[in-house]
Motif scaffolding. Structure first.
Motif, PDB file in Angstrom:
ATOM      1  N   GLN A   1       0.902  -1.386  -0.046  1.00 33.57           N
ATOM      2  CA  GLN A   1       0.072   0.035   0.133  1.00 33.57           C
ATOM      3  C   GLN A   1       0.797   1.284  -0.118  1.00 33.57           C
ATOM      4  OE1 GLN A   1      -3.291   0.467  -0.360  1.00 33.57           O
ATOM      5  NE2 GLN A   1      -3.074  -1.755  -1.038  1.00 33.57           N
ATOM      6  N   SER A   2       1.990   1.133   0.018  1.00 29.00           N
ATOM      7  CA  SER A   2       2.936   2.284  -0.137  1.00 29.00           C
ATOM      8  C   SER A   2       3.251   2.827  -1.307  1.00 29.00           C
ATOM      9  CB  SER A   2       4.289   2.114   0.606  1.00 29.00           C
ATOM     10  OG  SER A   2       5.329   3.181   0.545  1.00 29.00           O
ATOM     11  N   LEU A   3       3.312   4.099  -1.654  1.00 37.63           N
ATOM     12  CA  LEU A   3       3.501   4.774  -2.870  1.00 37.63           C
ATOM     13  C   LEU A   3       5.006   5.151  -2.943  1.00 37.63           C
ATOM     14  CD1 LEU A   3       0.398   7.026  -3.733  1.00 37.63           C
ATOM     15  CD2 LEU A   3       0.836   4.686  -4.422  1.00 37.63           C
ATOM     16  N   GLU A   4       5.856   4.665  -2.349  1.00 41.98           N
ATOM     17  CA  GLU A   4       7.309   4.965  -2.344  1.00 41.98           C
ATOM     18  C   GLU A   4       7.835   4.414  -3.646  1.00 41.98           C
ATOM     19  OE1 GLU A   4       8.358   4.775   2.312  1.00 41.98           O
ATOM     20  OE2 GLU A   4       8.957   3.177   0.798  1.00 41.98           O
ATOM     21  N   PRO A   5       7.529   3.170  -4.047  1.00 43.97           N
ATOM     22  CA  PRO A   5       8.420   3.170  -5.393  1.00 43.97           C
ATOM     23  C   PRO A   5       7.617   4.010  -6.642  1.00 43.97           C
ATOM     24  CG  PRO A   5       7.436   0.817  -4.203  1.00 43.97           C
ATOM     25  CD  PRO A   5       7.004   2.100  -3.605  1.00 43.97           C
ATOM     26  N   TYR A   6       6.442   4.278  -6.510  1.00 42.09           N
ATOM     27  CA  TYR A   6       5.758   5.167  -7.576  1.00 42.09           C
ATOM     28  C   TYR A   6       6.425   6.529  -7.607  1.00 42.09           C
ATOM     29  CZ  TYR A   6       2.208   8.023 -10.056  1.00 42.09           C
ATOM     30  OH  TYR A   6       1.684   8.906 -10.696  1.00 42.09           O
TER      31      TYR A   6
END
Length: 574
Positions: free
Chosen positions: A402-407
């Protein structure tokens, strides 16, 4: 100054009789706004929904002022003006009306204190805009208090009014700047009976965490921390990972006297290894607030346009509006929709083209999470030039993936701020990091002072990141404890509403009868249980919602019992 033995308090049902008689005396007999009547009383259809603040001198009525909050859904002004034609009459405005002082008390500060009391009540309930109809002959008084005339006249009977408006934060700042010394001189002789303090806190953003004050301003009674339940702040109920605690304990003498790596290079390396992120996309900071202040003051100026979710974490509005001084629009969440962020409605709002959009996901204080896939679609479809700041302080509670860190590391328009305070039980050490395009991460590293992240914070954060299994277990325990706490609170009163968040807290919305949030918080605090009154964060909470942090079972049980006792207190009927 005429306030000795003057009491200011919320009006009760018993006050309605003299209020209606004084209204008739002033507005019918004296001013001719309304026709006189044989009963000698004046009232209207808003009386049941209005909040009356009254002043009494030695037990005798001295005056009153009325506040119509936005959740009533209508205003007295609606009788005279079409709201759609006047931008000041937005759906989130608080209307101040029928300021009335007994003829014997005029010229004795009573009216000014009632206006100040109304301002304080509005501040305590998250108000941002005030509107009022001011009698033209009293216009100079209203203008001195900081209200601005819109130039719109309103005629009612023999009386002419003007439509006035003002931003609450500006009114408070101007009032304290101009009248602060006078107010401080008046306070000792005034019997202030409203729930909020007479003088507001000044300076930074108001946060929870007042429970720390129970240990003494200079920490002289740290041993007493076990005697209070700090359910007003979202610090973890569990200790940090054993490896983190052991590293700090084993080398504490050396750690406290040794300078940390200037740019937290080792911590950034560990973050990138654990998260699968390129090193050039990460910048570290001393907690999320450090990163917020640093980034926003570099990106924004007074001409910038920002979109904030309402309700949400108050630090963002403080930095944007009070520190930087730029315009902030609100994307308003709705209680009836479970505080959910609707992706389609958010996408429509973004057509306005903002310089910065701030999203807390999961949101605090509503505790609702927007699925990462749905959020990515919104970000990808946003107009060019829009930058997004996504605060993921509680994302671990939302589950894997659910983390958007890669995005954020590749998208170009998104920055993710990840605090290690709440999820990793490191609140006292202050460690956080930002993930974004390499250019932005490099910018933040350049703007940050050396040694910003302390050596204890760097050491503890590195060891915490190395033990994901420990934290996954603790987060699962938190979910179980949260369910138990919610069930215990729901059993207290069938008319109260309990909402579980996806994070480490629940929301308790009180029924309209009985005490409001401020009174409940105060009564629980007297018993050593600290809760967070959400009223100052947003008018959406209507003064009735408290946030209660999940603690361990030994603390959750007395929390629920203390809330039950406060809600069933016989004084609530007074």
């Amino acid at each position: 100054m005429g306030v000795d033995e003057l009491e200011v308090r919320l009006g009760s049902d018993a006050d309605r009789e003299w209020i209606s008689r004084l209204r008739h005396e002033v507005y019918a007999r004296e001013l001719g706004q309304h026709p006189t009547n044989d009963a000698g009383r004046l009232s209207d259809e808003l009386d049941e929904d209005n909040v009356y603040i009254v002043a009494a001198h030695r037990g005798r009525p001295a005056g009153f002022v009325s506040v119509t909050p936005p959740w009533v859904g209508r205003y007295s002004i609606d009788k005279y003006l079409r709201r759609a034609e006047h931008p000041a009459l937005g759906d989130d405005a608080f209307e101040i009306r029928i300021l009335t002082v007994d003829p014997d008390r005029r010229g004795m500060m009573t009216g000014k204190l009632l206006m100040y009391a109304a301002l304080r009540w509005v501040m305590a309930h998250g108000g941002r805009i005030l509107v009022a109809l001011g009698r033209t002959e009293l216009l100079p008084t209203y203008l001195r208090l900081g209200l601005t005339s819109t130039g719109t006249p309103v005629r009612s009977g023999a009386v002419t009014f003007e439509l006035l408006t003002g931003e609450v934060a500006d009114l408070a700042e101007r009032t304290l700047r101009r009248y602060g010394p006078v107010l401080r001189d008046l306070e000792p002789g005034l019997r202030w009976r409203l729930e909020m303090p007479f003088l507001p806190a000044t300076g930074g953003c108001e946060h929870g965490g007042t429970s720390i004050g129970a240990l003494g301003r200079r920490f002289d009674t740290l041993h007493a921390h076990g005697d209070v339940v700090p359910a007003d702040v979202l610090d973890a109920w569990f200790p940090p990972a054993p490896g983190a605690a052991a590293a700090l304990a084993a080398h504490q003498d050396w750690i406290t006297r040794t300078s940390p790596p200037a740019q937290a290079e080792g911590l950034i390396e560990e973050i990138c290894t654990r998260r699968g992120l390129p090193a050039e996309t990460v910048a570290a900071g001393a907690g999320s607030s450090d990163l917020i202040f640093c980034a926003f003051r570099g990106w924004l100026d007074a001409s910038s346009r920002v979109l904030l979710v309402d309700p949400s974490y108050g630090e963002y509005a403080h930095v944007v509006e009070r520190v930087i001084g730029c315009r902030a629009d609100r994307f308003t969440l709705r209680r009836a929709e479970g505080w959910r962020i609707d992706p389609d409605r958010l996408g429509d709002a973004l057509r306005e083209r903002y310089d910065l959009v701030v999203l807390v996901n999961p949101n605090n204080p509503t505790g609702v999470h927007l699925d990462a896939g749905d959020l990515r679609q919104v970000l990808a479809a946003a107009p060019g030039g829009t930058r997004f700041w996504v605060d993921e302080a509680y994302v671990g509670y939302a589950g894997p993936g659910q983390s958007l860190e890669p995005y954020a590391a590749t998208a170009g328009n998104t920055v993710v701020c990840t605090s290690m305070s709440k999820m990793y039980a490191l609140s006292g050490l202050r460690a956080a990091y930002l993930t974004g395009p390499p250019r932005i991460a490099a910018e933040l590293r350049r703007w940050s002072p050396p040694w910003a992240v302390s050596l204890p914070a760097q050491i503890a954060a590195v060891h915490a990141l190395r033990d994901p299994g420990y934290y996954a277990g603790r987060w699962a325990q938190t979910a179980a404890l949260r369910g138990e706490l919610a069930a215990a609170l729901a059993a207290i009163d069938q008319d109260a509403h309990v909402q579980e968040s996806v994070a480490n807290f629940v929301l308790l919305t009180l029924p309209r009868r009985g005490p409001g949030a401020a009174r409940l918080v105060r009564r629980c605090r007297d018993q050593g249980v600290f809760l967070r009154d959400l009223s100052p964060m947003s008018p959406a909470f209507e003064g009735r919602t408290v946030r209660i942090a999940v603690r361990d079972a030994a603390a959750n049980s007395p929390t629920a019992a203390t809330v039950a006792a406060a809600l069933h207190d016989p004084r609530n009927a007074v």
